[in-house]
Scaffold this motif. Sequence first.
Motif, mmCIF file in Angstrom:
data_model
loop_
_atom_site.group_PDB
_atom_site.id
_atom_site.type_symbol
_atom_site.label_atom_id
_atom_site.label_comp_id
_atom_site.label_asym_id
_atom_site.label_seq_id
_atom_site.Cartn_x
_atom_site.Cartn_y
_atom_site.Cartn_z
ATOM 1 N N LEU A 164 0.871 -1.163 0.173
ATOM 2 C CA LEU A 164 0.051 -0.089 -0.056
ATOM 3 C C LEU A 164 0.690 1.488 -0.045
ATOM 4 C CD1 LEU A 164 -3.108 1.014 0.473
ATOM 5 C CD2 LEU A 164 -2.249 1.473 2.819
ATOM 6 N N PHE A 175 -1.379 9.710 -6.737
ATOM 7 C CA PHE A 175 -1.532 10.996 -6.587
ATOM 8 C C PHE A 175 -0.220 11.543 -7.857
ATOM 9 C CE2 PHE A 175 -2.312 9.735 -2.322
ATOM 10 C CZ PHE A 175 -3.310 10.890 -1.927
ATOM 11 N N ASN A 207 -0.510 14.893 -8.711
ATOM 12 C CA ASN A 207 -0.913 15.848 -7.902
ATOM 13 C C ASN A 207 0.165 16.194 -6.824
ATOM 14 O OD1 ASN A 207 -2.107 17.230 -5.526
ATOM 15 N ND2 ASN A 207 -3.879 15.794 -5.475
ATOM 16 N N TYR A 245 0.484 18.238 -4.577
ATOM 17 C CA TYR A 245 0.362 18.557 -2.999
ATOM 18 C C TYR A 245 0.163 17.447 -2.219
ATOM 19 C CZ TYR A 245 -2.444 20.040 0.783
ATOM 20 O OH TYR A 245 -2.994 20.072 2.013
ATOM 21 N N ILE A 249 3.654 15.939 -1.562
ATOM 22 C CA ILE A 249 4.515 16.580 -0.594
ATOM 23 C C ILE A 249 3.732 16.212 0.803
ATOM 24 C CG2 ILE A 249 3.291 19.062 -0.831
ATOM 25 C CD1 ILE A 249 6.748 18.534 0.213
ATOM 26 N N LEU A 250 2.470 16.384 0.743
ATOM 27 C CA LEU A 250 1.656 16.045 1.909
ATOM 28 C C LEU A 250 2.116 14.606 2.550
ATOM 29 C CD1 LEU A 250 -0.294 16.885 4.301
ATOM 30 C CD2 LEU A 250 -2.090 16.109 2.627
ATOM 31 N N LEU A 251 2.075 13.742 1.766
ATOM 32 C CA LEU A 251 2.424 12.473 2.055
ATOM 33 C C LEU A 251 3.959 12.298 2.440
ATOM 34 C CD1 LEU A 251 1.115 9.917 -0.860
ATOM 35 C CD2 LEU A 251 0.491 10.017 1.650
ATOM 36 N N SER A 275 -2.010 15.403 9.166
ATOM 37 C CA SER A 275 -2.976 15.454 8.281
ATOM 38 C C SER A 275 -4.148 16.206 8.692
ATOM 39 C CB SER A 275 -3.429 14.127 7.738
ATOM 40 O OG SER A 275 -3.816 13.255 8.508
ATOM 41 N N LEU A 287 -5.239 19.577 6.973
ATOM 42 C CA LEU A 287 -6.505 19.752 6.529
ATOM 43 C C LEU A 287 -7.153 21.002 6.829
ATOM 44 C CD1 LEU A 287 -8.621 16.584 6.932
ATOM 45 C CD2 LEU A 287 -8.419 18.149 4.787
ATOM 46 N N ARG A 337 -5.347 23.733 8.142
ATOM 47 C CA ARG A 337 -4.749 24.758 7.659
ATOM 48 C C ARG A 337 -4.980 25.239 6.100
ATOM 49 N NH1 ARG A 337 -1.453 26.441 4.055
ATOM 50 N NH2 ARG A 337 -1.417 24.246 3.327
ATOM 51 N N VAL A 377 -4.979 4.970 5.059
ATOM 52 C CA VAL A 377 -5.601 4.961 3.660
ATOM 53 C C VAL A 377 -6.564 6.127 3.899
ATOM 54 C CG1 VAL A 377 -6.790 4.101 1.771
ATOM 55 C CG2 VAL A 377 -4.907 2.818 2.870
ATOM 56 N N VAL A 401 -7.176 8.420 6.200
ATOM 57 C CA VAL A 401 -6.861 9.885 6.264
ATOM 58 C C VAL A 401 -6.272 10.306 5.095
ATOM 59 C CG1 VAL A 401 -5.039 11.232 7.876
ATOM 60 C CG2 VAL A 401 -6.531 9.404 8.956
ATOM 61 N N LEU A 402 -5.168 9.738 4.505
ATOM 62 C CA LEU A 402 -4.812 10.227 3.136
ATOM 63 C C LEU A 402 -5.556 10.631 2.124
ATOM 64 C CD1 LEU A 402 -1.560 8.288 3.196
ATOM 65 C CD2 LEU A 402 -1.759 10.625 4.039
ATOM 66 N N SER A 435 -8.836 11.125 2.613
ATOM 67 C CA SER A 435 -9.523 12.498 2.901
ATOM 68 C C SER A 435 -8.612 13.608 2.890
ATOM 69 C CB SER A 435 -10.154 12.101 4.257
ATOM 70 O OG SER A 435 -8.971 12.220 5.209
ATOM 71 N N CYS A 436 -7.518 13.486 2.975
ATOM 72 C CA CYS A 436 -6.621 14.725 2.941
ATOM 73 C C CYS A 436 -6.423 15.230 1.767
ATOM 74 C CB CYS A 436 -5.365 14.505 3.582
ATOM 75 S SG CYS A 436 -5.042 15.088 4.922
ATOM 76 N N ALA A 437 -6.253 14.305 0.509
ATOM 77 C CA ALA A 437 -6.273 14.713 -0.660
ATOM 78 C C ALA A 437 -7.435 15.052 -1.304
ATOM 79 C CB ALA A 437 -5.267 13.679 -1.524
ATOM 80 N N PRO A 441 -9.674 17.295 -1.105
ATOM 81 C CA PRO A 441 -10.206 18.681 -1.798
ATOM 82 C C PRO A 441 -9.640 19.028 -3.141
ATOM 83 C CG PRO A 441 -9.420 18.609 0.525
ATOM 84 C CD PRO A 441 -9.028 17.259 0.087
ATOM 85 N N GLN A 442 -8.378 18.637 -3.263
ATOM 86 C CA GLN A 442 -7.846 18.946 -4.568
ATOM 87 C C GLN A 442 -8.512 18.422 -5.722
ATOM 88 O OE1 GLN A 442 -4.886 17.116 -3.499
ATOM 89 N NE2 GLN A 442 -5.570 17.981 -1.708
ATOM 90 N N GLN A 443 -9.252 17.150 -5.583
ATOM 91 C CA GLN A 443 -9.792 16.532 -6.634
ATOM 92 C C GLN A 443 -10.824 17.607 -7.343
ATOM 93 O OE1 GLN A 443 -8.293 14.078 -7.612
ATOM 94 N NE2 GLN A 443 -7.228 13.247 -5.561
ATOM 95 N N GLU A 461 2.054 24.548 -2.500
ATOM 96 C CA GLU A 461 1.662 23.247 -3.309
ATOM 97 C C GLU A 461 0.035 23.505 -3.450
ATOM 98 O OE1 GLU A 461 2.837 21.610 -5.191
ATOM 99 O OE2 GLU A 461 5.189 21.110 -4.831
ATOM 100 N N SER A 462 -0.666 23.383 -2.183
ATOM 101 C CA SER A 462 -2.038 23.401 -1.893
ATOM 102 C C SER A 462 -2.562 24.336 -2.642
ATOM 103 C CB SER A 462 -2.243 23.118 -0.635
ATOM 104 O OG SER A 462 -3.053 24.291 0.068
ATOM 105 N N SER A 520 -2.244 23.667 -6.433
ATOM 106 C CA SER A 520 -3.111 22.482 -6.895
ATOM 107 C C SER A 520 -4.698 22.767 -6.646
ATOM 108 C CB SER A 520 -2.794 21.164 -6.068
ATOM 109 O OG SER A 520 -2.888 21.162 -5.061
ATOM 110 N N LYS A 521 -5.083 23.346 -5.753
ATOM 111 C CA LYS A 521 -6.280 23.598 -5.669
ATOM 112 C C LYS A 521 -6.914 24.672 -6.412
ATOM 113 C CE LYS A 521 -6.803 23.464 -0.912
ATOM 114 N NZ LYS A 521 -7.394 24.126 0.444
#
Lengths: 328, 436, 286
Positions: free
Chosen positions: A15, A23, A26, A28, A31-33, A270, A274, A276, B17, B19-20, B22-24, B26-28, B114-115, B118-119
């Motif tokens: 995984l 990603f 992506n 963002y 870098i987040l990961l 995370s 989120l 921020r 999985v 959390v990640l 759900s974090c990612a 918003p930019q979709q 980055e955010s 990408s957003k």
Amino acid sequence: MKNLRIVSLLFLILLVLILPFFFRSNQYGMILLTTILLYGVLATAWNIIGGMAGQLDLAAGAYLGLGAFTTGTLLLRFNLTPWIGIFVGGLVAVLFAILVGLPLFRFKVKEVWYALSSSALVEVLRIAFIMWEKIGGPVERYLPNYGSALYMRFSSYIPYYYIMVILLFASLFVNYWISRSKLGYYLIALGDDEDAAEVLGVNVRSSKLKALVIYAFIVGLTGGVYACIYGFIHPNFFSSPLSTEVAILGIVGGMGITYGPLVGAVLLVSMRELLRANLGGQLESLYLVIYSVVLILIVLFRPRGITTLLQDTFNKLFSRWVRNNHAE
Amino acid sequence: MKRIGIGKLIVLATTLVLVLTSCAAPQQTQTPTQTASPSATPTGKKLPDKIVVGCLEPLTGAHAIFGTEAKVGMEIAVKHINEAGGIQSLGGIPLELVSEDAGETADSAKLGAESIISKHHPVAILGLYISRMTVAASEVTEREKVILVADALVDSVTAMGRQYLFRPAPKASQHGVTAVEFVVQTATKAGQPVQKVAILNEDSSFGRSNAVGALQAALDNQLTVVYQKEYPYDIADVSSIVSEISAAKPDFVVHCPYFMDAILFAKTFREFNQIPKFIVGMGACGYTDPESIKALGDTANYYANTYSYNPAKNTAQNKKFVEDFKTKVGHIPTEAAGMNYYAMWVLKEALELSGKLFPDDPLNPDNLRQAFLKLDLTSGPAVDTYPTNHIAFTPTGDNPYARAVVMQVQNGEPKVVWPFDSAEAEPVYPRPDATY
Amino acid sequence: MDAVIQLLVNGALMGCIYALITLGLSLIFGVMNIVNFAHGDLVMISMYMAFWMGSYMGLDASLTPLITFPMLFLLGIGIYYALIDRTLRQKYVTQIAVTVGLMTFLRAVAQLAWKAQPRSLPYSLISGNFQIGSATIMTSRLISALVSVLVIVLVALFLSRTWPGRAIRAVSDDLDASSLVGVNQKATYALAFGLGSALTAIAGGMLMTFQQVDPTMGLRFGLLSWCVLALTGLGSISGLLISGIIVGCAEALAMGFWDPRARLLVVYLIFILVLWLRPRGVFGRK
């Protein structure tokens, strides 16, 4: 049972390895990961000294900064590739840890005082590097521009991600290995009650020092990569907020549980990111209010770590599942 | 504790999985720029219905003082630009500002860059203010080819070789030079030439860059530096520094404070009652900021400070900005706000030019970069709010015509006193309360 | 020589204020053994309270503690019952995590309430200076130092002469025995925490006579007050004053003879050395 364990471990590895493919485009997300894993590595390494040996170390920033400065300076001065530099950085962090650890453990600085003195160390190093103009100084020193694998300056985050994955699995493995070794039993014994452990014949001083050295090495290594990700070195890398945060991630995740600090890092980093990214632009510091309240609540209601909550939930579900299967 | 249970591993994996993703998540979501409706351009090429500009400033933490003000400056600029009809050469498309907090570290600055990219896919980003955050974020803007209009004044920000980075405001060493030259000229004019100078700065890269400029100017003007120190801005008591300065007896003090330490210094100078002939601040912040004046009361009088923005500039555009800012915030624009107000107008002018030069693809980052390099403004709203009357960019991204102004607090009001030709008041020199 | 005396005077006066700030921490940790990492931020909150009272009621900064003292006392009691009480049976690590959370919370709330810009009160009534020999003494620092000494003496008297004070000491000496003689343990803890917080109100008010406040102010006093406490050792109230002055003077001398940037470097090095060599502090009774 044993097979299942290996299968799920493989599943986890797989995984983490394939995650970047979701990603790919992506930056963002990547870098987040990477940032989450970075904090995950730091918190997992912290678990050795903080979780197992029970020494609340707040000096992650000191070892991180030493690693970053060693790697950066070797690259800028001697054109030495960070691929070697980070290991030198790790060794410098180890040297410093021995230098500090010997007297600290010799004079039995414990508990709060250990925490505070390690916190003071970070500040001491920060100021020393600001004043040491040859290596540090107040002005940022830039590493070469990105786009060179030799200088570990990639234009994409994916290589950094995999470096962090390697560091993460290495530190998880070291954790796991220590927890099953004699050293691990010593550490856990002395973490519970130092005097009792000493009476039972545990060499408290050398066990603690070993834990500190392993921790410093991993954090020093990570520091070198950290400098390469951000492309500069500056004395502010000796950061006490970062050091405190690493310890908090460990505490929230669950001290002494091999993967507890990682869970803490994944959840808290995370969550803060989120908040921020979605609230920071409009309501400024409101997101920090929310973050700190959640943090306090987790610690108050799960002082042994959020991971124990997940474990309990899972055990309940699992035992129900087992019961149902047997009933059939 | 000693055994990795399967359950625990699976739990870990699923949390990861969950959390990640759900974090990612918003930019979709697609941005408005992508689903743009066509609007007319000369060539008929489709343009978005608005141009997104990012505001990435430290809105929390130790540097929030600057970031929060800068954001207000940008908001007012965007409002004014849209009221004036948007980007005319692109058929009047309006600007839209999106903001994010850049925190106080290199990691949060990079994540923020980055955010926001990408957003929202902004055409340009304004901000960062702090040099090390600018370094981290500009690596992202460079890769993504997003124009970064920087408001970090540290000299080395434009020496990194960034292609898409522009800085309209005067750089830090320029502030140091301005501060010294202002005092030298004013003193000569008042018939009391100065000989000895004390240079004092906080220990960040910003303070250092200022001090380097001041030191150079002091040498150029044949002054003797009798005292030079760097101190940490989070200092709790400065009576030792103040007593040392008074022992060195300089004619004037050039000081680069961070912000709040200026208040501490001013109060301590007054209480210690050993005051040199003049005390001038260099660099962005400190003695003449409206918040400092409010915090200091009458102690603020006669302090001077260089300023990257001229709130007294006598143009309609500037008055409108000052008025709107006052209504919104309650005081005249701070430097951070002013710098970003004209930065936004500079961006607007570059967009206009890009629309004229490259009607086929005006928002292409390379075309926009060319437009920035070809800018040569001597009039218009950007110049009307700029400290000098000329805006152009060198290939490194600096404006060679940038100069700071000097403001002095007189009767509790900050007044522009230098350069003499565009001053609104005569500088009071020496300080009436000088003791030596 | 004159320069040295001047530096020592400046340092010693500031040191008395450090001692006052540490007094609250000393009650909370030294007596009750509660680890509070948010102490510096309580000082920050009390400075904001002083600013608030000073600007809306037109009070001089030096008088604001009269009003802010009870406010901070209540805040302290509130914090105790909301957070600290639940952590008493946990390890000290939990207390650190909770108080670090509290620290973040207080800073964020301060920025929400008062913005990030520094706030300060008008030039205080007690400001001014006078000469003694070659040294110039600033009145605001002198009065702050005198108030600090006075408060420290009063608190020492409170602990030794009054019933609640003795209850605090009894609980700290022997928990079980104290509950046998009828001390309400929980209320005593709350009282100590409230008093510890309230003492920052006095320090905050005095600091506002010459300082300004912004949301990150807590950083300046957090670790510093722990250094003073380490130097003092636990249980000694009068030792606080001496350690405070040592820290203040070390700081001033470092600024004068080495480099202003080295100020905290010297203080923290002393702190680390003291922990190594005298882990019980220089003046400790336990």
